[in-house]
Design a protein around this motif. Structure first.
Motif, mmCIF file in Angstrom:
data_model
loop_
_atom_site.group_PDB
_atom_site.id
_atom_site.type_symbol
_atom_site.label_atom_id
_atom_site.label_comp_id
_atom_site.label_asym_id
_atom_site.label_seq_id
_atom_site.Cartn_x
_atom_site.Cartn_y
_atom_site.Cartn_z
ATOM 1 N N ALA A 172 4.949 12.832 -8.010
ATOM 2 C CA ALA A 172 6.230 13.376 -8.451
ATOM 3 C C ALA A 172 7.252 12.246 -8.590
ATOM 4 O O ALA A 172 7.180 11.235 -7.896
ATOM 5 C CB ALA A 172 6.722 14.427 -7.443
ATOM 6 N N ARG A 173 8.212 12.417 -9.466
ATOM 7 C CA ARG A 173 9.130 11.328 -9.830
ATOM 8 C C ARG A 173 9.932 10.769 -8.665
ATOM 9 O O ARG A 173 10.380 9.626 -8.710
ATOM 10 C CB ARG A 173 10.090 11.813 -10.925
ATOM 11 N N ARG A 174 10.123 11.536 -7.614
ATOM 12 C CA ARG A 174 10.957 11.038 -6.512
ATOM 13 C C ARG A 174 10.237 10.029 -5.631
ATOM 14 O O ARG A 174 10.851 9.399 -4.774
ATOM 15 C CB ARG A 174 11.436 12.204 -5.649
ATOM 16 N N TRP A 175 8.923 9.851 -5.847
ATOM 17 C CA TRP A 175 8.163 8.940 -4.991
ATOM 18 C C TRP A 175 8.083 7.550 -5.584
ATOM 19 O O TRP A 175 7.868 7.383 -6.775
ATOM 20 C CB TRP A 175 6.759 9.480 -4.752
ATOM 21 N N ARG A 176 8.256 6.559 -4.740
ATOM 22 C CA ARG A 176 8.090 5.162 -5.130
ATOM 23 C C ARG A 176 7.171 4.479 -4.117
ATOM 24 O O ARG A 176 6.999 4.959 -3.003
ATOM 25 C CB ARG A 176 9.430 4.420 -5.154
ATOM 26 N N THR A 177 6.574 3.382 -4.545
ATOM 27 C CA THR A 177 5.766 2.584 -3.627
ATOM 28 C C THR A 177 6.522 1.314 -3.314
ATOM 29 O O THR A 177 6.942 0.592 -4.222
ATOM 30 C CB THR A 177 4.396 2.239 -4.250
ATOM 31 N N ARG A 178 6.702 1.046 -2.031
ATOM 32 C CA ARG A 178 7.443 -0.143 -1.603
ATOM 33 C C ARG A 178 6.482 -1.224 -1.126
ATOM 34 O O ARG A 178 5.528 -0.943 -0.409
ATOM 35 C CB ARG A 178 8.445 0.235 -0.507
ATOM 36 N N PHE A 179 6.762 -2.436 -1.556
ATOM 37 C CA PHE A 179 5.945 -3.585 -1.193
ATOM 38 C C PHE A 179 6.793 -4.596 -0.427
ATOM 39 O O PHE A 179 8.005 -4.701 -0.638
ATOM 40 C CB PHE A 179 5.392 -4.287 -2.442
ATOM 41 N N ARG A 180 6.113 -5.368 0.428
ATOM 42 C CA ARG A 180 6.706 -6.542 1.047
ATOM 43 C C ARG A 180 5.747 -7.709 0.845
ATOM 44 O O ARG A 180 4.537 -7.565 0.966
ATOM 45 C CB ARG A 180 6.931 -6.325 2.549
ATOM 46 N N VAL A 181 6.282 -8.835 0.488
ATOM 47 C CA VAL A 181 5.475 -10.030 0.301
ATOM 48 C C VAL A 181 6.035 -11.140 1.184
ATOM 49 O O VAL A 181 7.203 -11.514 1.063
ATOM 50 C CB VAL A 181 5.469 -10.487 -1.177
ATOM 51 N N ARG A 182 5.213 -11.632 2.076
ATOM 52 C CA ARG A 182 5.613 -12.752 2.926
ATOM 53 C C ARG A 182 5.264 -14.042 2.194
ATOM 54 O O ARG A 182 4.119 -14.264 1.802
ATOM 55 C CB ARG A 182 4.896 -12.712 4.273
ATOM 56 N N VAL A 183 6.243 -14.886 1.971
ATOM 57 C CA VAL A 183 6.073 -16.115 1.196
ATOM 58 C C VAL A 183 6.423 -17.311 2.068
ATOM 59 O O VAL A 183 7.531 -17.384 2.622
ATOM 60 C CB VAL A 183 6.957 -16.108 -0.073
ATOM 61 N N ALA A 184 5.484 -18.228 2.206
ATOM 62 C CA ALA A 184 5.711 -19.468 2.960
ATOM 63 C C ALA A 184 5.527 -20.646 2.014
ATOM 64 O O ALA A 184 4.546 -20.715 1.260
ATOM 65 C CB ALA A 184 4.733 -19.570 4.133
ATOM 66 N N ALA A 185 6.480 -21.572 2.027
ATOM 67 C CA ALA A 185 6.415 -22.733 1.136
ATOM 68 C C ALA A 185 5.104 -23.496 1.350
ATOM 69 O O ALA A 185 4.528 -23.500 2.444
ATOM 70 C CB ALA A 185 7.606 -23.647 1.378
ATOM 71 N N GLY A 186 4.648 -24.125 0.266
ATOM 72 C CA GLY A 186 3.427 -24.920 0.340
ATOM 73 C C GLY A 186 3.634 -26.178 1.165
ATOM 74 O O GLY A 186 4.762 -26.555 1.503
#
Length: 277
Positions: free
Chosen positions: A120-134
């Protein structure tokens, strides 16, 4: 009723007749032309009930080959639906649980999601991305998707740069041929020595549905070894495929009651479209 606060200063037009006798029971400004607005939904929902059936329900089902004794399903798994506009993550979890009860533990082929299967349109998927410098300037950063979603493919085009810089963004990619997919690309720059977390929401219902289904399957103990694919059109039935699990929406009577009580335009549109198919 018409003298209550909120209505007494409004413009009203009412004409009531007996259903059997045809006798005029009440009339007020009966010849005044007004926009019926959401009252039209009453007529539209009556037409939907007549075209389908009060007990009719949307169905979402999964088809594929039967699993072997070890719970391994060899071949594609297809999720299809009659177009349930009320589909929620909890319903996908029920579907995944029923697949697990059918003995499925591993799917070696791809998981195909039909274009009619959408949250249904009210649902979204939330993501988190952990980023560490090279480790060195110019190197790509180390990236980890949280929670882990094997079906989501994350490409890294970002680079480590000197200084206290944090300019990262997420771009969605399309599969070869232009079909919508679950591919994203991390772009931009991150300063040497920095660690950050990037958050974003997938407003695309196809992506939200695919990730929600993948997470539901994982919680049910089912692993997809192939790719999760979003079909752009209905797929032909696979030879030897059988129905493995199915779920249903609330009855049409309940859905129409919700439309009439809450004046739900989106659900009303979906029900009319379904009745017209």
């Amino acid at each position: 009723l018409l003298k209550r606060p909120g209505l007494e200063r409004g413009v009203t037009a009412v004409h009531v007749t007996g259903a059997c006798s045809g006798r005029v029971l009440y009339t007020r400004n009966a010849h005044r032309r007004l926009n019926p607005a959401s009252n039209v939904k009453l007529v539209a929902m009556a037409a939907v009930l007549d075209a389908l059936h009060p007990a009719w329900r949307y169905e979402t089902h999964v088809r594929g080959p039967r699993p072997d004794a070890q719970g391994r399903l060899r071949g594609p798994l297809r999720v299809e639906s009659t177009g349930d506009p009320t589909l929620e993550p909890a319903a996908l979890q029920r579907l995944a649980t029923r697949l697990a009860k059918a003995g499925i533990r591993h799917v070696t082929g791809d998981l195909w999601i039909a274009p009619t299967v959408r949250l249904a349109r009210r649902w979204r998927t939330r993501f988190r991305v952990r980023v560490a410098a090279g480790p060195l300037p110019g190197d790509p950063p180390e990236v980890r998707l949280l929670p882990a979603s094997p079906g989501v493919r994350l490409e890294v085009a970002a680079r480590t740069v000197p200084g206290d810089v944090d300019g990262l963004r997420m771009a969605r990619l399309r599969d070869p041929g232009g079909a919508p997919g679950l591919r994203f690309r991390l772009e931009g720059r991150i300063g040497y020595g920095r660690v950050t977390e990037l958050r974003w929401s997938a407003v695309d219902r196809a992506v939200a549905t695919a990730v929600a289904l993948e997470r539901a399957l994982a919680r049910a103990g089912i692993r997809i070894h192939g790719r999760i694919r979003l079909a752009s059109r209905p797929q032909a039935a696979t030879k030897g495929a059988v129905s493995l699990a199915r779920i249903h929406s609330a009855s049409l009577t309940e859905l129409v009651a919700h439309v009439n009580q809450h004046s739900d335009n989106r659900l009303a549109d979906a029900l009319v479209a379904t009745a017209g198919q």
